[in-house]
Each structure stands twice: as C-alpha cells, then as structure tokens.
Design a protein around this motif. Structure first.
Motif, PDB file in Angstrom:
ATOM      1  N   GLY A  12       0.807  -1.224   0.000  1.00 50.05           N
ATOM      2  CA  GLY A  12       0.000   0.000   0.000  1.00 50.05           C
ATOM      3  C   GLY A  12       0.839   1.272   0.000  1.00 50.05           C
ATOM      4  O   GLY A  12       0.311   2.360   0.244  1.00 50.05           O
ATOM      5  N   THR A  15      -0.437   3.828  -2.678  1.00 47.49           N
ATOM      6  CA  THR A  15      -1.722   4.420  -2.288  1.00 47.49           C
ATOM      7  C   THR A  15      -1.510   5.487  -1.227  1.00 47.49           C
ATOM      8  O   THR A  15      -2.021   6.603  -1.316  1.00 47.49           O
ATOM      9  CB  THR A  15      -2.652   3.321  -1.722  1.00 47.49           C
ATOM     10  OG1 THR A  15      -2.766   2.308  -2.700  1.00 47.49           O
ATOM     11  CG2 THR A  15      -4.013   3.856  -1.348  1.00 47.49           C
ATOM     12  N   GLN A  16      -0.726   5.148  -0.215  1.00 46.03           N
ATOM     13  CA  GLN A  16      -0.514   6.094   0.886  1.00 46.03           C
ATOM     14  C   GLN A  16       0.335   7.283   0.440  1.00 46.03           C
ATOM     15  O   GLN A  16       0.083   8.414   0.843  1.00 46.03           O
ATOM     16  CB  GLN A  16       0.136   5.381   2.091  1.00 46.03           C
ATOM     17  CG  GLN A  16      -0.752   4.311   2.723  1.00 46.03           C
ATOM     18  CD  GLN A  16      -2.061   4.876   3.286  1.00 46.03           C
ATOM     19  OE1 GLN A  16      -2.150   6.044   3.655  1.00 46.03           O
ATOM     20  NE2 GLN A  16      -3.093   4.045   3.357  1.00 46.03           N
ATOM     21  N   ALA A  18       0.392   8.585  -2.516  1.00 45.07           N
ATOM     22  CA  ALA A  18      -0.464   9.462  -3.329  1.00 45.07           C
ATOM     23  C   ALA A  18      -1.357  10.309  -2.420  1.00 45.07           C
ATOM     24  O   ALA A  18      -1.564  11.496  -2.666  1.00 45.07           O
ATOM     25  CB  ALA A  18      -1.305   8.626  -4.288  1.00 45.07           C
ATOM     26  N   ARG A  19      -1.876   9.701  -1.359  1.00 40.46           N
ATOM     27  CA  ARG A  19      -2.723  10.459  -0.420  1.00 40.46           C
ATOM     28  C   ARG A  19      -1.911  11.561   0.265  1.00 40.46           C
ATOM     29  O   ARG A  19      -2.375  12.685   0.422  1.00 40.46           O
ATOM     30  CB  ARG A  19      -3.268   9.519   0.661  1.00 40.46           C
ATOM     31  CG  ARG A  19      -4.388   8.655   0.136  1.00 40.46           C
ATOM     32  CD  ARG A  19      -4.895   7.749   1.245  1.00 40.46           C
ATOM     33  NE  ARG A  19      -6.216   7.256   0.889  1.00 40.46           N
ATOM     34  CZ  ARG A  19      -7.179   6.982   1.749  1.00 40.46           C
ATOM     35  NH1 ARG A  19      -6.977   7.121   3.048  1.00 40.46           N
ATOM     36  NH2 ARG A  19      -8.338   6.529   1.350  1.00 40.46           N
ATOM     37  N   ASP A  84       8.921   6.348  -2.493  1.00 36.49           N
ATOM     38  CA  ASP A  84       8.073   5.156  -2.542  1.00 36.49           C
ATOM     39  C   ASP A  84       8.798   4.124  -3.418  1.00 36.49           C
ATOM     40  O   ASP A  84       8.951   4.340  -4.612  1.00 36.49           O
ATOM     41  CB  ASP A  84       6.711   5.606  -3.102  1.00 36.49           C
ATOM     42  CG  ASP A  84       5.909   4.507  -3.772  1.00 36.49           C
ATOM     43  OD1 ASP A  84       6.216   3.332  -3.573  1.00 36.49           O
ATOM     44  OD2 ASP A  84       4.962   4.845  -4.520  1.00 36.49           O
ATOM     45  N   ARG A 123      -4.011  -9.380  -2.904  1.00 38.82           N
ATOM     46  CA  ARG A 123      -4.051  -7.935  -3.162  1.00 38.82           C
ATOM     47  C   ARG A 123      -3.611  -7.638  -4.590  1.00 38.82           C
ATOM     48  O   ARG A 123      -4.166  -6.779  -5.251  1.00 38.82           O
ATOM     49  CB  ARG A 123      -3.108  -7.187  -2.210  1.00 38.82           C
ATOM     50  CG  ARG A 123      -3.703  -6.906  -0.860  1.00 38.82           C
ATOM     51  CD  ARG A 123      -2.854  -5.841  -0.176  1.00 38.82           C
ATOM     52  NE  ARG A 123      -3.356  -5.569   1.144  1.00 38.82           N
ATOM     53  CZ  ARG A 123      -2.924  -4.586   1.913  1.00 38.82           C
ATOM     54  NH1 ARG A 123      -1.976  -3.781   1.494  1.00 38.82           N
ATOM     55  NH2 ARG A 123      -3.416  -4.395   3.102  1.00 38.82           N
ATOM     56  N   ARG A 127      -5.717  -5.869  -7.485  1.00 33.22           N
ATOM     57  CA  ARG A 127      -5.237  -4.686  -8.207  1.00 33.22           C
ATOM     58  C   ARG A 127      -5.358  -4.920  -9.721  1.00 33.22           C
ATOM     59  O   ARG A 127      -5.753  -4.031 -10.467  1.00 33.22           O
ATOM     60  CB  ARG A 127      -3.772  -4.426  -7.815  1.00 33.22           C
ATOM     61  CG  ARG A 127      -3.120  -3.291  -8.577  1.00 33.22           C
ATOM     62  CD  ARG A 127      -1.939  -2.727  -7.839  1.00 33.22           C
ATOM     63  NE  ARG A 127      -0.713  -3.489  -8.063  1.00 33.22           N
ATOM     64  CZ  ARG A 127       0.445  -3.221  -7.466  1.00 33.22           C
ATOM     65  NH1 ARG A 127       0.527  -2.240  -6.598  1.00 33.22           N
ATOM     66  NH2 ARG A 127       1.515  -3.940  -7.716  1.00 33.22           N
ATOM     67  N   THR A 131      -7.613  -2.656 -12.171  1.00 33.67           N
ATOM     68  CA  THR A 131      -6.957  -1.963 -13.281  1.00 33.67           C
ATOM     69  C   THR A 131      -7.662  -2.300 -14.592  1.00 33.67           C
ATOM     70  O   THR A 131      -7.942  -1.427 -15.420  1.00 33.67           O
ATOM     71  CB  THR A 131      -5.465  -2.368 -13.362  1.00 33.67           C
ATOM     72  OG1 THR A 131      -4.895  -2.170 -12.076  1.00 33.67           O
ATOM     73  CG2 THR A 131      -4.701  -1.545 -14.370  1.00 33.67           C
ATOM     74  N   VAL A 180      -7.484   1.172   4.608  1.00 37.79           N
ATOM     75  CA  VAL A 180      -6.659   2.249   4.033  1.00 37.79           C
ATOM     76  C   VAL A 180      -6.721   3.544   4.859  1.00 37.79           C
ATOM     77  O   VAL A 180      -5.689   4.166   5.126  1.00 37.79           O
ATOM     78  CB  VAL A 180      -7.108   2.529   2.572  1.00 37.79           C
ATOM     79  CG1 VAL A 180      -6.287   3.643   1.950  1.00 37.79           C
ATOM     80  CG2 VAL A 180      -6.963   1.281   1.735  1.00 37.79           C
ATOM     81  N   SER A 184      -3.715   5.548   6.823  1.00 46.07           N
ATOM     82  CA  SER A 184      -3.416   6.978   6.596  1.00 46.07           C
ATOM     83  C   SER A 184      -3.363   7.720   7.927  1.00 46.07           C
ATOM     84  O   SER A 184      -2.486   8.558   8.145  1.00 46.07           O
ATOM     85  CB  SER A 184      -4.485   7.634   5.720  1.00 46.07           C
ATOM     86  OG  SER A 184      -4.561   6.993   4.488  1.00 46.07           O
TER      87      SER A 184
END
Ligand code: AMP
Length: 196
Positions: A12, A15-16, A18-19, A84, A123, A127, A131, A180, A184
């Motif tokens: 993840g 994802t994290q 990007a947040r 990342d 996972r 994904r 996608t 998620v 965060s």
C-alpha cells in the motif's frame, strides 16, 4: 518533510504516498514509476531495466541511485519528498544518506507498512482486476510468477533496509493490513510526532 515509505510489494506504499502528496503538496517519488516511464520512453535506462523489472528482480543500485539523485534536485522537491519504492537495498539506503548529508539534509521519518505476506498475492490479483475494470493497462510484473520473485527479492534484499533504519532509531512500523483510512491516520500520527 522528507519521508520514506517501506513495505513489501502490494503493502500500500503507492496508495498512501499518493494520499500524502495530495495533502501536503510534496511530490511522491516512485522509482518504479520513474523506471516504467523510462521503459515506455525507450531510454537507455529503460532498455536496461525492462527485462529485470518484468522478472521481478532489482535494477542495479547505481542506476536507481542516479535516477533519485537527479530527481531530488528538481525544484518541486526542495520542500521535501515522499520516497516510494526506494531504497530497496542497504547500499541504496547508504547512498541516500550520503546524498542527503552532502546537502545538509536529513530524513524526517521512515515508515514501514507491515503486511501479512499471505494476503499479498490476493491484493495483487485484486489490483489487476481493478486496473482491468478501469480499462487501464496491467503492469507486466503483476502476474503470479513475477510477483513471487518480487516477494523473494523483498525478503532477501529489502527487508534488511528496515533493520538499517531501525538501528538509528528512525523507523516507525505501522500495520499495513488495517483499512486504508486507518493506515493513513497512523501515518499522520507518526508525522505529527516528528513535527512536534
Ligand atoms: P514498484 O513499482 O516499486 O513495485 O517497482 C517495480 C519494479 O521496478 C521493481 O520490481 C524493480 O524491478 C524496479 N525497481 C523499482 N524501484 C527500485 C529500486 N529502488 N531498486 C531496484 N529496482 C527497483
């Protein structure tokens, strides 16, 4: 803020990152994304990296260290960055330390997203489904065979990077199996403690 997100493939990190980038306007520097861009552009680095990436192995340290050294010089990285997918070896971590020391900079936090390996293959499959459903191209290393190699590579070469940062008290470990939003929140808590 200069931050590293560590964790197995599928933990993840992307994802994290990007947040965090949305919240803090600090760029997410994903070496995987940079390498995929080089592959797509057909550059010398891309040509060298493609076969290695498709198999799930690691691109040579000097190649990725060079890419990161160049990227952190860009104006948008002066206020900080979220790494990342880098460093993935202890040699890369040492090179990053030297790079930052040369600029009289330090890392604010190194956060590892700890996950249960058994859940990672699921996972990855999820994904791939998402996608495909979004009509986007699936990564060429998101298949069971390459993913297994990516996990093995993580275990043997990248897991020691956590120990490297733990030794200097810079590592925070977070439960990456949590939802998620909870992950965060846990990251935010680590970052506020660092800033305090
Ligand atoms: P990622 O998108 O982070 O999962 O990276 C995809 C692939 O790019 C990896 O499986 C490696 O082959 C390559 N790669 C990305 N970052 C690095 C790195 N720091 N060192 C070596 N290879 C990397």
């Amino acid at each position: 803020m200069r931050l590293i997100l560590l964790g197995a493939p599928g933990a993840g990190k992307g994802t994290q990152a990007a947040r965090l980038m949305q919240k803090s306007s600090i760029p997410q520097l994903s070496t995987g994304d940079m390498l995929r861009a080089a592959v797509a552009a057909g550059t010398a680095v891309g040509l060298k990296a493609k076969t290695i990436m498709d198999s799930g192995g690691l691109v040579p340290d000097e190649v990725v260290v060079g890419i990161v050294a160049e990227r952190i010089q860009k104006p948008d990285a002066t206020r900080g960055f979220i790494l990342d997918g880098f460093p993935r070896t202890v040699a890369q971590a040492q090179a990053l330390d030297a790079m930052l020391a040369g600029k009289r900079m330090d890392l604010d936090a190194v956060i590892e997203l700890k996950v249960d390996e058994a859940a990672l293959l699921d996972r990855m499959a999820q994904r791939v489904r998402e996608t495909k459903a979004a009509g986007k191209p699936v990564r060429s290393d998101d298949n069971p065979e390459a993913f297994k190699t990516r996990l093995d590579t993580y275990r043997t070469q990248t897991a020691p990077v956590s120990a490297y940062y733990a030794k200097t008290g810079r590592l925070s470990v977070i439960d990456g199996m949590a939802p998620v939003d909870s992950v965060s929140k846990a990251i935010d808590q680590v970052l506020s403690a660092v800033k305090a």
